[in-house]
Design an enzyme around this catalytic site. Sequence first.
Site, short mmCIF file in Angstrom:
data_model
loop_
_atom_site.label_atom_id
_atom_site.label_comp_id
_atom_site.label_asym_id
_atom_site.label_seq_id
_atom_site.Cartn_x
_atom_site.Cartn_y
_atom_site.Cartn_z
N ALA A 32 0.87 -1.18 0.00
CA ALA A 32 0.00 0.00 0.00
C ALA A 32 0.91 1.23 0.00
O ALA A 32 0.81 2.11 0.86
CB ALA A 32 -0.96 -0.01 1.19
N HIS A 34 2.99 4.59 -0.47
CA HIS A 34 2.61 6.01 -0.56
C HIS A 34 3.89 6.85 -0.64
O HIS A 34 5.00 6.29 -0.71
CB HIS A 34 1.73 6.39 0.64
CG HIS A 34 2.30 5.98 1.96
ND1 HIS A 34 3.44 6.55 2.49
CD2 HIS A 34 1.92 5.02 2.85
CE1 HIS A 34 3.71 5.99 3.65
NE2 HIS A 34 2.81 5.04 3.89
N HIS A 37 6.85 5.92 1.54
CA HIS A 37 7.68 4.82 1.03
C HIS A 37 8.55 5.32 -0.13
O HIS A 37 9.70 4.89 -0.28
CB HIS A 37 6.80 3.67 0.52
CG HIS A 37 6.00 3.00 1.59
ND1 HIS A 37 4.63 3.01 1.60
CD2 HIS A 37 6.38 2.28 2.68
CE1 HIS A 37 4.19 2.32 2.65
NE2 HIS A 37 5.22 1.88 3.32
N GLN A 150 10.68 7.60 9.91
CA GLN A 150 10.65 8.18 11.26
C GLN A 150 9.25 8.14 11.86
O GLN A 150 9.08 8.22 13.07
CB GLN A 150 11.20 9.62 11.20
CG GLN A 150 11.03 10.46 12.47
CD GLN A 150 11.83 9.91 13.66
OE1 GLN A 150 12.72 9.10 13.51
NE2 GLN A 150 11.47 10.38 14.86
#
Length: 290
Positions: A32, A34, A37, A150
Amino acid sequence: MLVVRTIADLREALRPARREEASIGFVPTMGALHHGHEALMERARTECDVVVLSIFVNPTQFNDPTDLERYPRTEEADVAIAEKNGVDFVFMPSAEEMYRPGSTIEVRLDGPLVDSLEGAHRGSDHFHGVTTVVTKLFNIVQPEVAYFGQKDAQQALVIRALVRELDMPVRIDVVQTVREDDGLAMSSRNIHVKGRDRERALGLKAALDEAQSAYDGGERDAAALTERAVAAMKPFEVVPEYLAIVDRVTLQPVETVEPGALVVIAAPVGPVRLIDNTVIKDTAQLTRSA
Ligand code: PAF
């Protein structure tokens, strides 16, 4: 770009890179994909000769079966995103490939790093699942560098501890949280945050901003600062599961807030549970030196 589904095929595909001593950068994900990533993939692409992305919704790290079932799976779109970001190999194993029938392996850290915050609320089995699958993935890919976000600050600390304790020759690179224009931290679970819940989700960022502005206004007491941050969520009708100000390395609560302290938050919003965090900055200092 090559998509591989078995450990043996990935090993085979990486053989030439290893022979040439090419640096392998690894982005482990649960798919999934986004922009968060994509930031990890971009960093890996800039720093390494070969980029491997894994997509595996790891069952052992889900404490809630409904969460596992609902976890978004967007294979086709993910492969396109990986390709666009210059990934060389996408590793997409099945659960049976990763955990052979009869598998009993667990790689676990104990102590406050895994028992606090997410560990306290989701159960420390969550991190045991993460450290188990990450160890397996590191053994399969054998990267020089692995990239984590993070946003999952505690996870990144747990992985650093894992690598340190097992003497794994992997550098862990933690990449800043990517946010939507309105401040919502990117997350695969955001797909399920719709309508009014999408506005409510901004309560998390509002709390983090309030913590920073309270600090900027001179508040140094962690309890008072926490109270102000929690109050900032009220207009969004969001109640945190936890909101804490902790040391950013040990995750132990602090009493007095200093620059570098980590503000961490988890809150249910509609059907999902969102997390976010920020590091308190000494903005007065920044302004003075600007
Ligand atoms: O952050 C994630 O997506 C997962 O926890 C990870 C690191 C891929 C392990 O399954």
